[in-house]
Design a protein around this motif. Structure first.
Motif: not given
Length: 129
Positions: A7-15
């Motif tokens: 989830n953190r990696r997904g959030v970083k990718r989204l940001l």
């Protein structure tokens, strides 16, 4: 790897995606004269809408039309850059691609003007009576 790491990696990718998109907006606003003109016209239209106290539905329509102009201008710029990247010499297909993309912006802007006339003419006429 547990759910939180993914989830953190997904959030970083989204940001990162948002940052890239904002860089694209900043680039087109900074370097494209047509986008700068669209921004000035949009600001004037919104100011007039505020002065005339247009109803909420008219504001929604104006914002949709303005967003459409901005989005199409950005797509036109992207097409132009890709075509320029593909060929440095004149090619009739490259010209057609650029002309069609520019034509899409032009067509949308013509209809934006018609929509503006439909929305603004009645309150302006009432004001002049």
């Amino acid at each position: 790897m547990d759910f939180r790491d993914r989830n953190r990696r997904g959030v970083k990718r989204l940001l990162a995606a948002f940052a890239f998109a904002l860089q694209g907006v900043r680039d087109v606003v900074t370097h494209e004269k047509n986008m700068q003109l669209h921004l000035i016209i949009a600001a004037a239209v919104l100011a007039l809408a505020g002065l005339l106290r247009l109803p909420l539905l008219h504001w929604v329509l104006l914002l949709l039309v303005i967003a459409g102009v901005f989005a199409l201008e950005m797509m036109n710029t992207a097409v132009e850059r890709v075509v320029d990247l593909c060929t440095e010499e004149f090619h009739p297909l490259a010209k057609r691609a650029k002309d069609i993309a520019a034509g899409a912006v032009f067509m949308y802007c013509l209809f934006a003007v018609v929509i503006g006339i439909i929305l603004f003419l009645p309150p302006i006429l009432r004001l002049l009576k």
